[in-house]
Design a protein around this motif. Structure first.
Motif, PDB file in Angstrom:
ATOM      1  N   ASP A   4       9.323   1.618   4.144  1.00 13.89           N
ATOM      2  CA  ASP A   4       9.883   2.538   5.132  1.00 13.89           C
ATOM      3  C   ASP A   4       9.196   2.411   6.493  1.00 13.89           C
ATOM      4  OD1 ASP A   4       7.456   3.581   4.303  1.00 13.89           O
ATOM      5  OD2 ASP A   4       8.156   5.652   4.216  1.00 13.89           O
ATOM      6  N   LYS A   5       8.423   1.367   6.663  1.00 11.22           N
ATOM      7  CA  LYS A   5       7.676   1.162   7.910  1.00 11.22           C
ATOM      8  C   LYS A   5       8.369   0.124   8.800  1.00 11.22           C
ATOM      9  CE  LYS A   5       4.195   3.812   6.765  1.00 11.22           C
ATOM     10  NZ  LYS A   5       4.719   4.856   5.962  1.00 11.22           N
ATOM     11  N   GLU A   6       8.100   0.235  10.078  1.00 14.77           N
ATOM     12  CA  GLU A   6       8.687  -0.668  11.069  1.00 14.77           C
ATOM     13  C   GLU A   6       8.283  -2.120  10.813  1.00 14.77           C
ATOM     14  OE1 GLU A   6       8.643  -1.201  15.880  1.00 14.77           O
ATOM     15  OE2 GLU A   6       8.404   0.812  15.072  1.00 14.77           O
ATOM     16  N   GLY A   7       7.056  -2.327  10.369  1.00 17.17           N
ATOM     17  CA  GLY A   7       6.584  -3.689  10.085  1.00 17.17           C
ATOM     18  C   GLY A   7       7.422  -4.370   9.023  1.00 17.17           C
ATOM     19  N   TYR A   8       7.843  -3.626   8.012  1.00 16.34           N
ATOM     20  CA  TYR A   8       8.678  -4.193   6.952  1.00 16.34           C
ATOM     21  C   TYR A   8      10.049  -4.564   7.505  1.00 16.34           C
ATOM     22  CZ  TYR A   8      11.250  -4.788   2.623  1.00 16.34           C
ATOM     23  OH  TYR A   8      12.022  -5.312   1.619  1.00 16.34           O
ATOM     24  N   ILE A   9      10.593  -3.708   8.339  1.00  8.37           N
ATOM     25  CA  ILE A   9      11.892  -3.998   8.957  1.00  8.37           C
ATOM     26  C   ILE A   9      11.807  -5.279   9.778  1.00  8.37           C
ATOM     27  CG2 ILE A   9      13.581  -3.158  10.658  1.00  8.37           C
ATOM     28  CD1 ILE A   9      12.794  -0.284   9.614  1.00  8.37           C
ATOM     29  N   GLU A  61      -1.527   5.489  -7.135  1.00 12.25           N
ATOM     30  CA  GLU A  61      -1.402   4.629  -5.952  1.00 12.25           C
ATOM     31  C   GLU A  61      -1.021   3.205  -6.349  1.00 12.25           C
ATOM     32  OE1 GLU A  61      -4.587   6.897  -3.016  1.00 12.25           O
ATOM     33  OE2 GLU A  61      -5.332   5.438  -4.487  1.00 12.25           O
ATOM     34  N   ARG A  62      -1.597   2.706  -7.437  1.00 11.19           N
ATOM     35  CA  ARG A  62      -1.232   1.373  -7.930  1.00 11.19           C
ATOM     36  C   ARG A  62       0.229   1.344  -8.361  1.00 11.19           C
ATOM     37  NH1 ARG A  62      -5.778  -1.991  -8.958  1.00 11.19           N
ATOM     38  NH2 ARG A  62      -7.698  -0.818  -8.679  1.00 11.19           N
ATOM     39  N   ASN A  63       0.683   2.414  -9.007  1.00 10.35           N
ATOM     40  CA  ASN A  63       2.095   2.491  -9.395  1.00 10.35           C
ATOM     41  C   ASN A  63       3.002   2.509  -8.177  1.00 10.35           C
ATOM     42  OD1 ASN A  63       1.844   2.326 -12.154  1.00 10.35           O
ATOM     43  ND2 ASN A  63       1.718   4.536 -12.446  1.00 10.35           N
ATOM     44  N   THR A  64       2.571   3.187  -7.120  1.00  6.64           N
ATOM     45  CA  THR A  64       3.345   3.203  -5.878  1.00  6.64           C
ATOM     46  C   THR A  64       3.454   1.797  -5.307  1.00  6.64           C
ATOM     47  OG1 THR A  64       2.669   5.469  -5.407  1.00  6.64           O
ATOM     48  CG2 THR A  64       3.464   4.158  -3.544  1.00  6.64           C
ATOM     49  N   VAL A  65       2.367   1.056  -5.320  1.00  6.68           N
ATOM     50  CA  VAL A  65       2.376  -0.331  -4.839  1.00  6.68           C
ATOM     51  C   VAL A  65       3.361  -1.152  -5.654  1.00  6.68           C
ATOM     52  CG1 VAL A  65       0.997  -2.446  -4.653  1.00  6.68           C
ATOM     53  CG2 VAL A  65       0.033  -0.265  -3.888  1.00  6.68           C
ATOM     54  N   ILE A  66       3.337  -0.998  -6.965  1.00  8.74           N
ATOM     55  CA  ILE A  66       4.228  -1.767  -7.837  1.00  8.74           C
ATOM     56  C   ILE A  66       5.693  -1.399  -7.587  1.00  8.74           C
ATOM     57  CG2 ILE A  66       4.899  -2.140 -10.255  1.00  8.74           C
ATOM     58  CD1 ILE A  66       1.824  -1.924 -10.864  1.00  8.74           C
ATOM     59  N   ARG A  67       5.965  -0.115  -7.418  1.00  7.92           N
ATOM     60  CA  ARG A  67       7.343   0.301  -7.119  1.00  7.92           C
ATOM     61  C   ARG A  67       7.814  -0.274  -5.784  1.00  7.92           C
ATOM     62  NH1 ARG A  67       5.539   5.066  -9.300  1.00  7.92           N
ATOM     63  NH2 ARG A  67       5.246   6.058  -7.279  1.00  7.92           N
ATOM     64  N   LYS A 104       1.595  -8.848   2.018  1.00  6.89           N
ATOM     65  CA  LYS A 104       0.252  -8.387   1.622  1.00  6.89           C
ATOM     66  C   LYS A 104      -0.424  -7.683   2.792  1.00  6.89           C
ATOM     67  CE  LYS A 104      -4.344  -9.776   0.120  1.00  6.89           C
ATOM     68  NZ  LYS A 104      -5.067  -9.124   1.201  1.00  6.89           N
ATOM     69  N   ASN A 105      -0.292  -8.246   3.984  1.00  5.06           N
ATOM     70  CA  ASN A 105      -0.892  -7.627   5.166  1.00  5.06           C
ATOM     71  C   ASN A 105      -0.365  -6.211   5.390  1.00  5.06           C
ATOM     72  OD1 ASN A 105      -2.365  -9.929   5.643  1.00  5.06           O
ATOM     73  ND2 ASN A 105      -1.069 -10.663   7.300  1.00  5.06           N
ATOM     74  N   LEU A 106       0.936  -6.005   5.141  1.00  4.33           N
ATOM     75  CA  LEU A 106       1.497  -4.654   5.277  1.00  4.33           C
ATOM     76  C   LEU A 106       0.827  -3.692   4.303  1.00  4.33           C
ATOM     77  CD1 LEU A 106       5.343  -5.280   5.612  1.00  4.33           C
ATOM     78  CD2 LEU A 106       3.737  -4.621   7.407  1.00  4.33           C
ATOM     79  N   PHE A 107       0.649  -4.142   3.065  1.00  4.71           N
ATOM     80  CA  PHE A 107      -0.020  -3.294   2.075  1.00  4.71           C
ATOM     81  C   PHE A 107      -1.468  -3.039   2.476  1.00  4.71           C
ATOM     82  CE2 PHE A 107       3.549  -4.458  -0.659  1.00  4.71           C
ATOM     83  CZ  PHE A 107       3.823  -3.242  -1.263  1.00  4.71           C
ATOM     84  N   ASP A 108      -2.141  -4.077   2.936  1.00  5.30           N
ATOM     85  CA  ASP A 108      -3.536  -3.914   3.378  1.00  5.30           C
ATOM     86  C   ASP A 108      -3.643  -2.850   4.464  1.00  5.30           C
ATOM     87  OD1 ASP A 108      -4.477  -5.882   1.622  1.00  5.30           O
ATOM     88  OD2 ASP A 108      -4.428  -7.468   3.146  1.00  5.30           O
ATOM     89  N   GLN A 109      -2.742  -2.886   5.433  1.00  6.85           N
ATOM     90  CA  GLN A 109      -2.762  -1.923   6.525  1.00  6.85           C
ATOM     91  C   GLN A 109      -2.523  -0.502   6.020  1.00  6.85           C
ATOM     92  OE1 GLN A 109       0.160  -3.286   9.342  1.00  6.85           O
ATOM     93  NE2 GLN A 109      -0.961  -5.169   9.785  1.00  6.85           N
ATOM     94  N   GLU A 110      -1.558  -0.330   5.136  1.00  8.34           N
ATOM     95  CA  GLU A 110      -1.248   1.008   4.639  1.00  8.34           C
ATOM     96  C   GLU A 110      -2.355   1.553   3.760  1.00  8.34           C
ATOM     97  OE1 GLU A 110       1.257   3.025   5.660  1.00  8.34           O
ATOM     98  OE2 GLU A 110       1.501   1.375   7.075  1.00  8.34           O
TER      99      GLU A 110
END
Length: 115
Positions: A4-9, A61-67, A104-110
């Motif tokens: 839902d972030k701008e970076g993903y878009i 939080e890990r489950n959120t990452v997986i989803r 991965k970078n998006l996840f790292d930032q979040e």
């Protein structure tokens, strides 16, 4: 978390701008994996790395990452539907590896924002 972030878009736009790379059949196939298999393998490796680098993530939080990764794979299947089952070329493999690193970078930032 990230979908839902701008970076993903921007990453989805980046992928769509490079769809020609996946639609071209002139390149030599060097991988036994299909385009979608390669995306799944690369994303799985990156997410394992994210979780390994962040041992303080809770189970939830890990489950959120997986989803989130599941949602990303779904988006990729939609975008790449016509070429997902094609064998990956060298150029596609390079792009997929780069793209997965950007995810991965998006996840790292979040995750950094959460801590």
């Amino acid at each position: 978390m990230v979908t839902d972030k701008e970076g993903y878009i921007h990453l989805v736009q980046y992928l769509t701008e490079h769809l020609g790379l996946f639609e071209s059949s002139e390149n030599v196939v060097v991988s036994g994996d299909t385009v979608m298999e390669l995306f799944e393998e690369q994303l799985a490796a990156q997410i394992i790395m994210v979780c390994g680098q962040n041992p303080t993530l809770s189970f939830a939080e890990r489950n959120t990452v997986i989803r989130e990764v599941d949602a990303i794979v779904y988006d990729l299947e939609e975008i790449l539907a016509s070429v997902a089952s094609h064998k990956a070329t060298t150029e596609q493999t390079i792009f997929i590896t780069e793209f997965s690193g950007l995810i991965k970078n998006l996840f790292d930032q979040e995750i950094a924002k959460m801590q």
